[in-house]
Scaffold this motif. Structure first.
Motif, PDB file in Angstrom:
ATOM      1  N   TRP A 174      -5.187 -21.106  49.222  1.00 48.86           N
ATOM      2  CA  TRP A 174      -5.030 -20.301  48.021  1.00 48.86           C
ATOM      3  C   TRP A 174      -4.760 -21.237  46.845  1.00 48.86           C
ATOM      4  CZ3 TRP A 174      -0.475 -19.855  45.012  1.00 48.86           C
ATOM      5  CH2 TRP A 174       0.660 -20.493  45.541  1.00 48.86           C
ATOM      6  N   GLY A 175      -4.863 -20.682  45.647  1.00 48.28           N
ATOM      7  CA  GLY A 175      -4.600 -21.511  44.482  1.00 48.28           C
ATOM      8  C   GLY A 175      -4.775 -20.738  43.196  1.00 48.28           C
ATOM      9  N   THR A 176      -4.855 -21.472  42.100  1.00 47.32           N
ATOM     10  CA  THR A 176      -4.950 -20.886  40.772  1.00 47.32           C
ATOM     11  C   THR A 176      -6.082 -21.570  40.000  1.00 47.32           C
ATOM     12  OG1 THR A 176      -3.319 -22.486  39.956  1.00 47.32           O
ATOM     13  CG2 THR A 176      -2.485 -20.339  40.676  1.00 47.32           C
ATOM     14  N   VAL A 177      -6.429 -20.985  38.878  1.00 46.75           N
ATOM     15  CA  VAL A 177      -7.297 -21.638  37.894  1.00 46.75           C
ATOM     16  C   VAL A 177      -6.421 -21.993  36.703  1.00 46.75           C
ATOM     17  CG1 VAL A 177      -9.237 -21.345  36.288  1.00 46.75           C
ATOM     18  CG2 VAL A 177      -9.386 -20.449  38.618  1.00 46.75           C
ATOM     19  N   GLY A 178      -6.510 -23.235  36.246  1.00 48.30           N
ATOM     20  CA  GLY A 178      -5.657 -23.652  35.144  1.00 48.30           C
ATOM     21  C   GLY A 178      -6.245 -24.813  34.376  1.00 48.30           C
ATOM     22  N   ILE A 179      -5.382 -25.529  33.692  1.00 49.99           N
ATOM     23  CA  ILE A 179      -5.803 -26.589  32.783  1.00 49.99           C
ATOM     24  C   ILE A 179      -5.200 -27.917  33.209  1.00 49.99           C
ATOM     25  CG2 ILE A 179      -5.789 -27.402  30.392  1.00 49.99           C
ATOM     26  CD1 ILE A 179      -5.354 -24.427  29.568  1.00 49.99           C
ATOM     27  N   VAL A 180      -6.056 -28.896  33.461  1.00 50.32           N
ATOM     28  CA  VAL A 180      -5.621 -30.283  33.636  1.00 50.32           C
ATOM     29  C   VAL A 180      -5.720 -30.955  32.273  1.00 50.32           C
ATOM     30  CG1 VAL A 180      -6.268 -32.531  34.563  1.00 50.32           C
ATOM     31  CG2 VAL A 180      -6.232 -30.570  36.053  1.00 50.32           C
ATOM     32  N   TYR A 181      -4.684 -31.691  31.895  1.00 48.12           N
ATOM     33  CA  TYR A 181      -4.755 -32.378  30.607  1.00 48.12           C
ATOM     34  C   TYR A 181      -4.037 -33.723  30.676  1.00 48.12           C
ATOM     35  CZ  TYR A 181       0.062 -30.753  29.697  1.00 48.12           C
ATOM     36  OH  TYR A 181       1.408 -30.522  29.772  1.00 48.12           O
ATOM     37  N   ASN A 182      -4.416 -34.597  29.758  1.00 48.12           N
ATOM     38  CA  ASN A 182      -3.893 -35.951  29.718  1.00 48.12           C
ATOM     39  C   ASN A 182      -3.054 -36.122  28.454  1.00 48.12           C
ATOM     40  OD1 ASN A 182      -3.568 -38.777  29.459  1.00 48.12           O
ATOM     41  ND2 ASN A 182      -5.427 -39.139  30.655  1.00 48.12           N
ATOM     42  N   PRO A 183      -1.732 -35.998  28.567  1.00 50.19           N
ATOM     43  CA  PRO A 183      -0.859 -36.103  27.377  1.00 50.19           C
ATOM     44  C   PRO A 183      -1.050 -37.416  26.624  1.00 50.19           C
ATOM     45  CG  PRO A 183       0.377 -35.283  29.267  1.00 50.19           C
ATOM     46  CD  PRO A 183      -0.953 -35.737  29.786  1.00 50.19           C
ATOM     47  N   LYS A 184      -1.360 -38.494  27.351  1.00 50.38           N
ATOM     48  CA  LYS A 184      -1.551 -39.787  26.699  1.00 50.38           C
ATOM     49  C   LYS A 184      -2.718 -39.738  25.723  1.00 50.38           C
ATOM     50  CE  LYS A 184      -3.804 -43.035  28.790  1.00 50.38           C
ATOM     51  NZ  LYS A 184      -4.232 -44.086  29.748  1.00 50.38           N
ATOM     52  N   LEU A 185      -3.830 -39.099  26.157  1.00 50.66           N
ATOM     53  CA  LEU A 185      -4.997 -39.004  25.289  1.00 50.66           C
ATOM     54  C   LEU A 185      -4.812 -37.978  24.183  1.00 50.66           C
ATOM     55  CD1 LEU A 185      -7.930 -39.186  27.885  1.00 50.66           C
ATOM     56  CD2 LEU A 185      -6.899 -41.044  26.569  1.00 50.66           C
ATOM     57  N   LEU A 186      -3.809 -37.117  24.326  1.00 50.90           N
ATOM     58  CA  LEU A 186      -3.546 -36.078  23.328  1.00 50.90           C
ATOM     59  C   LEU A 186      -2.364 -36.424  22.433  1.00 50.90           C
ATOM     60  CD1 LEU A 186      -4.016 -32.871  25.537  1.00 50.90           C
ATOM     61  CD2 LEU A 186      -5.661 -33.920  23.973  1.00 50.90           C
ATOM     62  N   GLY A 187      -1.946 -37.690  22.473  1.00 52.70           N
ATOM     63  CA  GLY A 187      -0.822 -38.112  21.639  1.00 52.70           C
ATOM     64  C   GLY A 187       0.478 -37.438  21.990  1.00 52.70           C
ATOM     65  N   GLY A 188       0.650 -37.119  23.269  1.00 54.43           N
ATOM     66  CA  GLY A 188       1.888 -36.479  23.719  1.00 54.43           C
ATOM     67  C   GLY A 188       1.887 -34.972  23.630  1.00 54.43           C
ATOM     68  N   LYS A 189       0.780 -34.380  23.174  1.00 62.86           N
ATOM     69  CA  LYS A 189       0.691 -32.927  23.033  1.00 62.86           C
ATOM     70  C   LYS A 189       0.778 -32.247  24.397  1.00 62.86           C
ATOM     71  CE  LYS A 189      -2.574 -29.308  21.542  1.00 62.86           C
ATOM     72  NZ  LYS A 189      -1.645 -28.546  20.708  1.00 62.86           N
ATOM     73  N   GLU A 190       1.517 -31.153  24.470  1.00 65.20           N
ATOM     74  CA  GLU A 190       1.646 -30.363  25.694  1.00 65.20           C
ATOM     75  C   GLU A 190       0.802 -29.104  25.576  1.00 65.20           C
ATOM     76  OE1 GLU A 190       5.145 -28.212  28.418  1.00 65.20           O
ATOM     77  OE2 GLU A 190       5.623 -29.140  26.494  1.00 65.20           O
ATOM     78  N   ILE A 191       0.130 -28.765  26.648  1.00 73.20           N
ATOM     79  CA  ILE A 191      -0.683 -27.548  26.677  1.00 73.20           C
ATOM     80  C   ILE A 191       0.003 -26.510  27.556  1.00 73.20           C
ATOM     81  CG2 ILE A 191      -2.867 -26.569  27.505  1.00 73.20           C
ATOM     82  CD1 ILE A 191      -4.271 -29.043  26.544  1.00 73.20           C
ATOM     83  N   THR A 192       0.140 -25.312  27.040  1.00 70.38           N
ATOM     84  CA  THR A 192       0.784 -24.230  27.800  1.00 70.38           C
ATOM     85  C   THR A 192      -0.046 -22.943  27.800  1.00 70.38           C
ATOM     86  OG1 THR A 192       2.017 -23.485  25.846  1.00 70.38           O
ATOM     87  CG2 THR A 192       3.091 -25.123  27.260  1.00 70.38           C
ATOM     88  N   SER A 193      -1.061 -22.870  26.954  1.00 73.28           N
ATOM     89  CA  SER A 193      -1.771 -21.617  26.702  1.00 73.28           C
ATOM     90  C   SER A 193      -3.273 -21.844  26.703  1.00 73.28           C
ATOM     91  CB  SER A 193      -1.331 -21.065  25.343  1.00 73.28           C
ATOM     92  OG  SER A 193      -2.227 -20.105  24.844  1.00 73.28           O
ATOM     93  N   TRP A 194      -4.033 -20.804  27.066  1.00 72.08           N
ATOM     94  CA  TRP A 194      -5.485 -20.868  26.917  1.00 72.08           C
ATOM     95  C   TRP A 194      -5.842 -21.127  25.454  1.00 72.08           C
ATOM     96  CZ3 TRP A 194      -8.000 -21.868  31.000  1.00 72.08           C
ATOM     97  CH2 TRP A 194      -7.796 -21.217  32.217  1.00 72.08           C
ATOM     98  N   ASN A 195      -5.092 -20.495  24.563  1.00 71.83           N
ATOM     99  CA  ASN A 195      -5.421 -20.596  23.139  1.00 71.83           C
ATOM    100  C   ASN A 195      -5.223 -21.994  22.573  1.00 71.83           C
ATOM    101  OD1 ASN A 195      -6.297 -17.874  22.091  1.00 71.83           O
ATOM    102  ND2 ASN A 195      -4.427 -17.293  23.182  1.00 71.83           N
ATOM    103  N   ASP A 196      -4.466 -22.838  23.282  1.00 75.46           N
ATOM    104  CA  ASP A 196      -4.327 -24.228  22.853  1.00 75.46           C
ATOM    105  C   ASP A 196      -5.677 -24.953  22.862  1.00 75.46           C
ATOM    106  OD1 ASP A 196      -1.596 -23.979  22.496  1.00 75.46           O
ATOM    107  OD2 ASP A 196      -1.095 -24.740  24.489  1.00 75.46           O
ATOM    108  N   LEU A 197      -6.616 -24.466  23.668  1.00 75.90           N
ATOM    109  CA  LEU A 197      -7.911 -25.146  23.799  1.00 75.90           C
ATOM    110  C   LEU A 197      -8.755 -25.035  22.530  1.00 75.90           C
ATOM    111  CD1 LEU A 197      -8.962 -24.225  27.465  1.00 75.90           C
ATOM    112  CD2 LEU A 197      -7.551 -26.114  26.651  1.00 75.90           C
ATOM    113  N   TRP A 198      -8.426 -24.071  21.675  1.00 71.82           N
ATOM    114  CA  TRP A 198      -9.194 -23.892  20.440  1.00 71.82           C
ATOM    115  C   TRP A 198      -8.678 -24.791  19.300  1.00 71.82           C
ATOM    116  CZ3 TRP A 198      -9.515 -20.379  24.213  1.00 71.82           C
ATOM    117  CH2 TRP A 198     -10.716 -19.690  24.395  1.00 71.82           C
ATOM    118  N   ASP A 199      -7.703 -25.633  19.586  1.00 68.65           N
ATOM    119  CA  ASP A 199      -7.156 -26.555  18.593  1.00 68.65           C
ATOM    120  C   ASP A 199      -8.251 -27.516  18.109  1.00 68.65           C
ATOM    121  OD1 ASP A 199      -5.830 -28.684  17.253  1.00 68.65           O
ATOM    122  OD2 ASP A 199      -3.994 -28.294  18.378  1.00 68.65           O
ATOM    123  N   GLU A 200      -8.397 -27.664  16.813  1.00 64.76           N
ATOM    124  CA  GLU A 200      -9.434 -28.535  16.253  1.00 64.76           C
ATOM    125  C   GLU A 200      -9.267 -29.992  16.692  1.00 64.76           C
ATOM    126  OE1 GLU A 200      -9.502 -28.051  12.050  1.00 64.76           O
ATOM    127  OE2 GLU A 200     -10.288 -25.992  12.120  1.00 64.76           O
TER     128      GLU A 200
END
Length: 357
Positions: free
Chosen positions: A138-164
């Motif tokens: 079993w499992g989930t669908v979610g978001i893998v992200y690299n904080p280093k490449l995002l300047g330390g930005k944290e992702i918590t929401s689907w809507n974060d993906l629309w960030d310019e």
């Protein structure tokens, strides 16, 4: 004419000898048509050592075949040309296979190890009483992200993906239910929504995401994210675990708006010839030590509660992949939408992919 008859007789004799020799070779290994087991599974979705161990313990030869989608698996089973004794479809496919009479009921009395499955993964909507299926992963669908490449930005929401700031930084899995579901969830709609206005709203919102989408890909998404070819990926949790084992800079999150809670279960297709062997294999995989070994090899979450005791703490205690019920209770299992609506989802997804181009 006599020469022709002699030629056909010779060909027949050669064919007969080859068949006989093959049968004798199988027999000397302890195998015959009565003790083989054909398993139909996703690619790289079982520890090969477990298949060898099952063969050694039971004397049953395993024939292992793979599929790359539930739809391909269901089509092949429905055609009936190949005997499959055990298959491992996803939850919505199990519901559909039940409707189309493609499954045989499972005899729980032959599965003493079923007691080790966590009750929260039994008696679910797609197969009440687990009449036709037994949990595998079993499992989930979610978001893998690299904080280093995002300047330390944290992702918590689907809507974060629309960030310019994420322009050309996102990889998406090539799955209609996952991507359209992401769009629906970002609007706080169900990922099983069939309301046409909601579906069009989700597609339009996804179209607005395209500047941020680097590519829509298959299995290569794991390599691309691990190699930091992109900063963000929408993936299944097991793939996330594998990616993160290759690059510890990465993190995984189930978005706060909700997502998919998925299950892959073992079933016995109507094509089964070795029903006793099928039950033996299912029970073998339900053994806690075997389930733990399989989970550690594959990287997906085991529903086997006892198996957690055999897993390293860094795996069993990782709440990103073994989330608390307070998290999973808010997630949704894919419903069987029916042929027409599923085709519509696929059409919307294709339109989104064409818009990206």
């Amino acid at each position: 004419m006599k020469q022709l008859v002699r030629m056909f007789t010779a060909v027949f004799l050669v064919a007969f000898v080859l068949i006989y020799v093959t049968f004798q070779l199988n027999s000397t290994e302890g195998y015959s048509s009565g003790n083989t087991l054909t398993i139909y599974n996703w690619g790289d979705y079982i520890d090969p050592d477990l298949l060898k161990q099952f063969e050694q313990e039971t004397g049953i030869k395993v024939i292992y075949q793979t599929f790359d989608s539930n739809e391909a698996m269901m089509t092949k089973i429905a055609q009936g040309g190949t005997t499959f004794d055990v298959a491992i479809p996803s939850e919505y496919a199990i519901s559909k296979m039940k409707e189309e009479n493609l499954l045989l009921p499972i005899d729980h009395s032959k599965l003493p190890n079923l007691k080790y499955i966590n009750p929260r993964f039994l008696n679910l909507s797609f197969d009440k009483e687990n009449e036709y299926s037994v949990p595998y992963f079993w499992g989930t669908v979610g978001i893998v992200y690299n904080p280093k490449l995002l300047g330390g930005k944290e992702i918590t929401s689907w809507n974060d993906l629309w960030d310019e700031d994420l322009r050309n930084q996102i990889l998406l899995v090539d799955g209609a239910r996952e991507v359209i579901g992401m769009g629906l969830n970002s609007l706080h709609y169900s990922l099983n929504d069939t309301n046409e206005a909601h579906l069009q709203e989700a597609k339009n919102k996804l179209n607005a995401l395209t500047p941020n989408v680097k590519a829509i890909v298959g299995d290569e998404i794991k390599m691309l994210l691990a190699n930091e070819e992109a900063a963000v990926g929408v993936v299944w949790s097991g793939d996330a675990s594998e990616i993160m084992s290759e690059n510890d800079e990465l993190d995984y999150v189930v978005p706060e708006e909700g997502s998919n809670l998925w299950f892959d279960n073992m079933v016995i297709p109507k094509t089964a010839k070795n029903i006793e062997g099928a039950h033996a294999f299912i029970n073998f995989m339900l053994d806690p030590e075997h389930a733990a070994q399989n989970a550690e090899y594959v990287g997906y979450s085991t529903p086997n509660e006892k198996a957690l005791e055999y897993l390293p703490e860094e795996i069993a205690g990782d709440e990103r992949f073994y989330p608390d019920p307070s998290v999973t209770d808010k997630l949704e299992v894919y419903d069987n939408l029916g042929k027409r609506m599923l085709a519509h989802y696929n059409e919307l997804f294709l339109e989104f992919k064409m818009h990206k181009k």
